[in-house]
Design an enzyme around this catalytic site. Structure first.
Site, PDB file in Angstrom:
ATOM      1  N   ASP A  12       0.779  -1.147   0.171  1.00  0.00           N
ATOM      2  CA  ASP A  12      -0.051  -0.021  -0.054  1.00  0.00           C
ATOM      3  C   ASP A  12       0.651   1.103  -0.068  1.00  0.00           C
ATOM      4  O   ASP A  12       0.513   2.273   0.609  1.00  0.00           O
ATOM      5  CB  ASP A  12      -0.931   0.007   1.164  1.00  0.00           C
ATOM      6  N   LYS A  15       1.533   2.358  -5.017  1.00  0.00           N
ATOM      7  CA  LYS A  15       1.944   1.843  -6.340  1.00  0.00           C
ATOM      8  C   LYS A  15       1.175   1.891  -7.429  1.00  0.00           C
ATOM      9  O   LYS A  15       1.565   2.253  -8.614  1.00  0.00           O
ATOM     10  CB  LYS A  15       2.429   0.031  -6.248  1.00  0.00           C
ATOM     11  N   GLN A 225       1.992  -6.334  -3.475  1.00  0.00           N
ATOM     12  CA  GLN A 225       2.421  -6.374  -2.052  1.00  0.00           C
ATOM     13  C   GLN A 225       3.779  -5.619  -1.934  1.00  0.00           C
ATOM     14  O   GLN A 225       3.933  -4.647  -2.773  1.00  0.00           O
ATOM     15  CB  GLN A 225       2.625  -7.998  -1.510  1.00  0.00           C
ATOM     16  N   THR A 305      -7.539  -1.471   0.971  1.00  0.00           N
ATOM     17  CA  THR A 305      -8.636  -1.469  -0.178  1.00  0.00           C
ATOM     18  C   THR A 305      -9.378  -2.798  -0.381  1.00  0.00           C
ATOM     19  O   THR A 305     -10.576  -2.686  -0.927  1.00  0.00           O
ATOM     20  CB  THR A 305      -7.767  -1.483  -1.609  1.00  0.00           C
ATOM     21  N   THR A 306      -8.767  -3.883  -0.058  1.00  0.00           N
ATOM     22  CA  THR A 306      -9.208  -5.228   0.062  1.00  0.00           C
ATOM     23  C   THR A 306     -10.258  -5.438   1.264  1.00  0.00           C
ATOM     24  O   THR A 306     -10.977  -6.048   1.113  1.00  0.00           O
ATOM     25  CB  THR A 306      -8.395  -6.219  -0.505  1.00  0.00           C
TER      26      THR A 306
HETATM   27  P1  GDP Z   1      -0.532   0.007  -3.649  1.00  0.00           P
HETATM   28  O1  GDP Z   1      -1.537  -1.028  -2.822  1.00  0.00           O
HETATM   29  O2  GDP Z   1       0.674   0.181  -3.142  1.00  0.00           O
HETATM   30  O3  GDP Z   1      -1.175   0.438  -4.826  1.00  0.00           O
HETATM   31  O4  GDP Z   1      -1.488   1.376  -2.627  1.00  0.00           O
HETATM   32  P2  GDP Z   1      -2.854   1.563  -2.254  1.00  0.00           P
HETATM   33  O5  GDP Z   1      -3.653   2.123  -3.424  1.00  0.00           O
HETATM   34  O6  GDP Z   1      -3.377   0.355  -1.473  1.00  0.00           O
HETATM   35  O7  GDP Z   1      -2.691   2.712  -1.071  1.00  0.00           O
HETATM   36  C1  GDP Z   1      -2.328   3.772  -1.043  1.00  0.00           C
HETATM   37  C2  GDP Z   1      -3.137   4.801  -0.704  1.00  0.00           C
HETATM   38  O8  GDP Z   1      -2.465   6.199  -0.660  1.00  0.00           O
HETATM   39  C3  GDP Z   1      -4.356   4.950  -1.590  1.00  0.00           C
HETATM   40  O9  GDP Z   1      -5.478   5.344  -0.519  1.00  0.00           O
HETATM   41  C4  GDP Z   1      -4.148   6.367  -2.142  1.00  0.00           C
HETATM   42  O10 GDP Z   1      -5.312   7.008  -2.685  1.00  0.00           O
HETATM   43  C5  GDP Z   1      -3.192   7.136  -1.483  1.00  0.00           C
HETATM   44  N1  GDP Z   1      -2.017   7.590  -1.942  1.00  0.00           N
HETATM   45  C6  GDP Z   1      -1.124   7.400  -2.938  1.00  0.00           C
HETATM   46  N2  GDP Z   1      -0.229   8.138  -3.081  1.00  0.00           N
HETATM   47  C7  GDP Z   1      -0.638   9.500  -2.335  1.00  0.00           C
HETATM   48  C8  GDP Z   1      -0.179  10.800  -2.075  1.00  0.00           C
HETATM   49  O11 GDP Z   1       0.950  11.175  -2.767  1.00  0.00           O
HETATM   50  N3  GDP Z   1      -0.828  11.447  -1.223  1.00  0.00           N
HETATM   51  C9  GDP Z   1      -2.037  11.123  -0.439  1.00  0.00           C
HETATM   52  N4  GDP Z   1      -2.400  11.896   0.361  1.00  0.00           N
HETATM   53  N5  GDP Z   1      -2.501   9.596  -0.817  1.00  0.00           N
HETATM   54  C10 GDP Z   1      -1.718   9.246  -1.491  1.00  0.00           C
HETATM   55 MG    MG Z   2      -2.822  -1.864  -1.744  1.00  0.00          MG
END
Ligand code: GDP
Ligand code: MG
Length: 434
Positions: A12, A15, A225, A305-306
């Protein structure tokens, strides 16, 4: 060439949004590991958000081909739900923009119940109960089923599912799980399996052909992950069941290591974690946690998210990042993407950064290799001055408050890896590119 995007921390990291951005300059976006237990949030151009689990983030880009690689694990019921959700946002999903590797393994209903059975007992590991660990162990035992069986022997698939569920019945009863209708569960699975036929193909052949064309395709390999959840390099046993490092790209997509070009490691300024396991820089101060979490209803709230579970939070951890970078790529081919720079001001006056660990009287600059060693490590902090300006509308590095610039440069200096993309908000365009 293949560019890789992977999580440097505990998942999270954001990515999804960087993959979404890089998808614009890549012809093919491919998932090489994990299953529908992963979750990405991407924001569509019209502002709506799209939650993705197994389908690559390239799906939101009309020009991109998307591959679900041989290293992934597929539950047809869940995948169809996801595809339906994507289509409901007006995005086309067909064999013209999605291919599934014939060698990917199927998560079967009894794997999922197996997971529930394990989680109901003492051996529970805080799993997402998606059957991921189970299907991975069946794969290793060579009793798994590859998705191509849907194309060439659906009857056999049906029989195996039904008989496995019947065989499992007494154990389900013994642990007090509710009764299921084996016939119905099998029927639903088979119905969903059939819907996937059009996507199944030899993606290894396809990818290698595309990579060897006179004008080779640019492939983006999208990791699920993160480093600490890697089955070999993470904090075993608090890991996932798959390879989450750049090495996993080769096996999970069937592309030679020599084709791997850039590695983008994504880190989050305030790292988060769902589930159990050691967390050296975990934040336990309730007041600070509240301050950091802020409004739990926003799109960037730190909940899964999940799973919807509230995530644990921790300070930026350089020894851990250095270890992840060491395993993931050569310094000159690697860059970092840092997300949530906009959250850093929530710390207040000073920003704590963990620069080393202390373990058994020794100072470590690079995190050790086992969960128990992490548990014995104490973080050593340095404190940088914070900024108070709202940076969410800033798009140029030199327009950032000077302390924010210094913070970025400090991390670069301490890791030896440049930070090429900086997230200042969850929206698509809230990025600073350097
Ligand atoms: P992933 O699993 O790595 O793709 O990440 P997720 O989407 O599960 O979780 C990342 C969270 O951080 C999400 O809620 C995004 O909307 C949020 N997010 C990602 N980049 C940024 C950022 O630069 N600033 C803020 N405030 N939120 C972000
Ligand atoms: Mg995620």
């Amino acid at each position: 060439m293949v560019d890789v995007i992977i999580g440097l921390q505990r998942g999270d990291e954001g990515k999804g949004r960087f993959v979404d951005m890089l998808s614009e300059t890549h012809d093919i976006v491919a998932r090489f590991n994990g299953g529908n237990n992963a979750g990405h949030t991407v924001v569509l151009p019209d502002g709506r958000d799209l939650a993705l689990h197994l389908v690559p983030s390239g799906i939101a880009h009309p020009h991109a081909m998307n591959i679900i690689g041989n290293g992934t694990l597929i539950n047809p019921v869940k995948l169809n739900e996801e595809i339906a959700d994507i289509r409901s946002k007006g995005i086309n999903v067909s064999r013209d923009n999605l291919k599934i590797s014939s060698a990917a393994h199927l998560i079967l209903p009894h794997h999922i119940y197996d997971d529930e059975i394990r989680e109901s007992g003492k051996g529970g590991q805080g799993s997402t109960k998606a059957g991921i660990a189970q299907v991975s162990s069946y794969k290793a035992m060579r009793t798994g089923l590859r998705i191509e069986i849907i194309k060439n022997n659906l009857k056999k698939l049906e029989t195996i599912i039904f008989e496995s569920l019947i065989a499992q019945q007494p154990i389900r009863k013994a642990v007090g799980l509710p009764d299921i209708d084996e016939k119905e569960v099998t029927g639903i699975y088979i119905k969903n399996a059939k819907l996937l036929v059009e996507f199944i193909t030899d993606t290894v052949f396809y990818l290698n052909q595309e990579l060897r064309k006179p004008k080779p395709a640019r492939v983006l390999a999208e990791g699920a992950q993160a480093f600490l959840l890697d089955i070999d390099h993470g904090m075993y046993p608090y890991t996932s069941s798959s390879s989450t490092t750049s090495g996993g790209v080769s096996t999970g997509l069937g592309v030679p290591p020599s084709y791997i070009d850039k590695v983008y490691g994504v880190a989050k300024a305030i790292q988060s974690h769902v589930g159990g396991g050691p967390f050296v820089t975990e934040i336990t101060d309730e007041k600070l946690l509240k301050q950091l979490h802020g409004d739990m209803r926003t799109i960037d709230a730190e909940k899964g998210t999940t799973t919807g579970r509230v995530r644990r939070l921790g300070f930026f951890d350089l020894p851990q990042i250095r270890r992840a970078q060491m395993v993931n790529g050569e310094e000159d081919k690697q860059t970092m993407a840092l997300s949530k720079l906009d959250w850093v001001q929530r710390f207040g006056e000073k920003i704590p950064i963990c620069v080393a660990y202390e373990r058994n009287g020794k100072i470590l600059e690079i995190a050790p290799d086992a969960a128990y060693k992490l548990q014995q490590s104490t973080p050593q902090y340095e404190y940088l001055p914070n900024w108070q300006e709202d940076i969410r509308e800033i798009r140029k590095f030199d327009k950032l408050p000077i302390n924010a610039q210094k913070y970025i440069e400090y991390i670069e200096k301490k890791t030896g890896v440049t930070i090429s993309m900086i997230g200042v908000g969850p929206q698509r365009d809230q990025v600073i590119i350097r």
